[in-house]
Write an enzyme that holds these catalytic residues in place. Structure first.
Site: not given
Ligand code: RIB
Ligand code: CA
Length: 311
Positions: A10, A14-15, A157, A163, A165, A236-237
């Site tokens: 998505d 960070d993707d 988060n 979290e 996702n 993260h990703d």
């Molecule tokens: O919590 C971090 C995740 O949520 C990562 O994949 C960021 O891109 C968001 O999608």
């Molecule tokens: Ca992501």
């Protein structure tokens, strides 16, 4: 022989780094990218994937997927990733369009055609993954491995429990974790160790257009978010892709992971039981990152991508 990988994403700041890590690593062969609504709406995540693939020089089929969670209202993260999902950075328009057909069918068809060969990596909400499992349960046998950036065995988060996702589609996450495959959960406890600190970013200085036109502006935007101000933005990703690239980078512990879907305050929580008997364990949960080796891998991959960018 490179490892085949299919990335469901998505984009998302960070993707974007995760896609660059995958493309810049000759040990990986990205056989497909699928998009899902998450950080921003599906039109943006899909367009961002197309523009990023073009910018990086990735020749990969990109299929759009679910535009909303299984049952809940859409949850987005524009405050973290910007309204367009890339911190306001506008890349050159994509030359390719998303392929015909839904991402879910793409996931099923790719895994069916190469049983045991493809690592399925989910770095957004798990809506496409859940729909694929429901459409064809045998994908849990066909996937070489299933790696998720998501969840947390301590705190979330998006709220204290969840979290992003997983919270964006808890019902989908529950389907994914309960599908019968062994999920590698790369959650916040691990990804919080992967910070693009000032020291790390100094190493990006020789990456030319990749750094000037993408990495620097998106990480600057990302870093200003309150959750990253103190210690720097967590990529993260990229950690989920890194696990496929080199499993030695992340230490994991077997656990039973159940996703809360009913809690008034705890929906989206990945309830992680490290004391579960082996027969109940459905996941290997990432706990420790070899941070130095991780960033070395990332820099090497980014250097390869940067070298491919036309001047
Ligand atoms: O919590 C971090 C995740 O949520 C990562 O994949 C960021 O891109 C968001 O999608
Ligand atoms: Ca992501």
């Amino acid at each position: 022989m490179p490892k085949k990988v299919l990335i469901d994403c998505d984009p998302g700041i960070d993707d974007a780094l995760a896609l660059a890590l995958a493309h810049g690593s000759p040990e990986l062969d990205v056989v497909g990218v699928t998009t899902v609504a998450g950080n921003v709406g599906l039109p943006h995540t899909t367009n961002n994937a197309l523009c990023l693939a073009d910018f990086y020089g990735m020749d990969v089929p990109i299929a759009a997927g679910a535009g909303r969670p299984l049952v809940r209202e859409a949850l987005t993260a524009g405050d973290v990733h910007g309204g367009n999902g890339l911190g306001g950075v506008v890349l050159p328009a994509a030359t390719a369009r998303a392929i015909d057909g839904h991402a879910v069918d793409r996931i099923v068809d790719e895994l069916a055609a190469a049983p045991g060969e493809i690592s399925l990596v989910a770095i957004g909400p798990l809506t496409n993954i859940a729909l694929a499992v429901r459409k064809e349960p045998r994908i849990v046998e066909w996937a070489r491995e299933f790696v998720v950036m998501g969840g947390s065995y301590t705190r979330g988060n998006r709220n204290p429990a969840a979290e992003f996702n997983v919270l964006a589609d808890p019902e989908a996450a529950a389907v994914a974790f309960d599908a019968g495959w062994r999920t590698t959960m790369v959650g916040l406890d691990l990804t919080a160790q992967a910070r693009a600190t000032a020291e790390v970013r100094e190493r990006f200085g020789a990456l030319g257009r990749l750094e000037a036109e993408l990495l620097s502006p998106i990480l600057d935007f990302y870093a200003q978010h309150r959750q990253y101000r103190a210690e720097g933005p967590a990529v993260h990703d990229a950690c989920a892709v890194a696990h496929v690239l080199d499993p030695g980078l992340l230490s994991t512990v077997p656990a039973r992971v159940d996703v809360e879907t009913h809690g008034r305050f705890t929906s989206g929580m990945t309830v992680t039981d490290f004391d579960a008997p082996a027969e109940r364990c459905n996941a290997d949960v990432a706990t420790v990152l070899d941070t130095g080796a991780f960033w070395n891998r990332v820099l090497t991959a980014f250097e390869r991508v940067a070298a491919e960018l036309p001047e």
